[in-house]
Design an enzyme around this catalytic site. Structure first.
Site, PDB file in Angstrom:
ATOM      1  N   HIS A   1       0.866  -1.180   0.000  1.00  0.00           N
ATOM      2  CA  HIS A   1       0.000   0.000   0.000  1.00  0.00           C
ATOM      3  C   HIS A   1       0.902   1.229   0.000  1.00  0.00           C
ATOM      4  O   HIS A   1       2.125   1.109   0.123  1.00  0.00           O
ATOM      5  CB  HIS A   1      -0.892   0.027   1.260  1.00  0.00           C
ATOM      6  N   HIS A  25       5.982   6.865  -1.193  1.00  0.00           N
ATOM      7  CA  HIS A  25       6.735   5.661  -1.538  1.00  0.00           C
ATOM      8  C   HIS A  25       5.960   4.426  -1.089  1.00  0.00           C
ATOM      9  O   HIS A  25       5.032   4.515  -0.298  1.00  0.00           O
ATOM     10  CB  HIS A  25       8.119   5.684  -0.867  1.00  0.00           C
TER      11      HIS A  25
END
EC number: 3.1.4.58
Length: 183
Positions: free
Chosen positions: A40, A125
């Protein structure tokens, strides 16, 4: 319970990152790599929240996404956060106006609702692994990994909880809000 607001990826994207981490493992002497089901991108980490705070966070998410349409993210590089105790391997996201706008709205609304959150610099990120140590001193990831730049369709925002399952932390979706489709 520990919660965070995230983009929870579809299975094809999770499979893509799982393939990358499988390849990276071949070049490592140690590391704790993200499980396929846990890929995720955290937009805003909240931390510990009680039931009332979770209710308010859901309201924040609802308000933050009101005028945000689905958008695309481009995964464009791999990198390492070097820390004293651990190296964190990540896949980076190219700058996105839509993502930045969403992050700002969420942050402003969390402050407005007087909800505590970790207010650190936002560097989008996807964490691929922690405590990663390569077989040699080379961290030239471009030469180690056949990395393909990919687009990720962002169609929803999810409130996630960190829960331990079988001795491992897992992201469990608590609440999901779909974004308006692109016209």
């Amino acid at each position: 319970m520990r919660v965070y607001i995230a983009i929870d990826f579809e299975d094809n994207i999770k499979s893509y990152f799982d393939k990358i981490t499988s390849h990276i493992r071949n070049h490592c002497i140690e590391g704790s790599f993200t499980e396929k089901s846990n890929f995720h991108m955290t937009i805003r980490f909240i931390g510990e929240a009680d039931e009332l705070q979770i209710f308010k966070i859901k309201e924040v998410i609802d308000k933050a996404v009101l005028n945000i349409r689905s958008f695309e993210l481009l995964v464009n590089n791999l990198g390492i956060f070097k820390r004293k105790k651990t190296n964190i391997l990540w896949a980076g996201i190219e700058e996105s106006i839509a993502l930045s706008e969403l992050h700002k709205k969420l942050s402003a609304l969390l402050k407005e609702y007087k909800l505590p959150f970790y207010d650190k610099l936002f560097m989008p990120h996807i964490t691929l692994g922690r405590r990663v140590a390569f077989q040699d001193d080379s961290t030239d990831l471009d030469n180690l990994i056949q990395f393909e730049r990919i687009n990720i369709s962002v169609k929803a925002i999810t409130l996630m909880a960190s829960k331990e399952v079988n001795g491992k932390l897992n992201g469990i979706p608590l609440y999901r809000v779909n974004l308006k489709e692109l016209c």
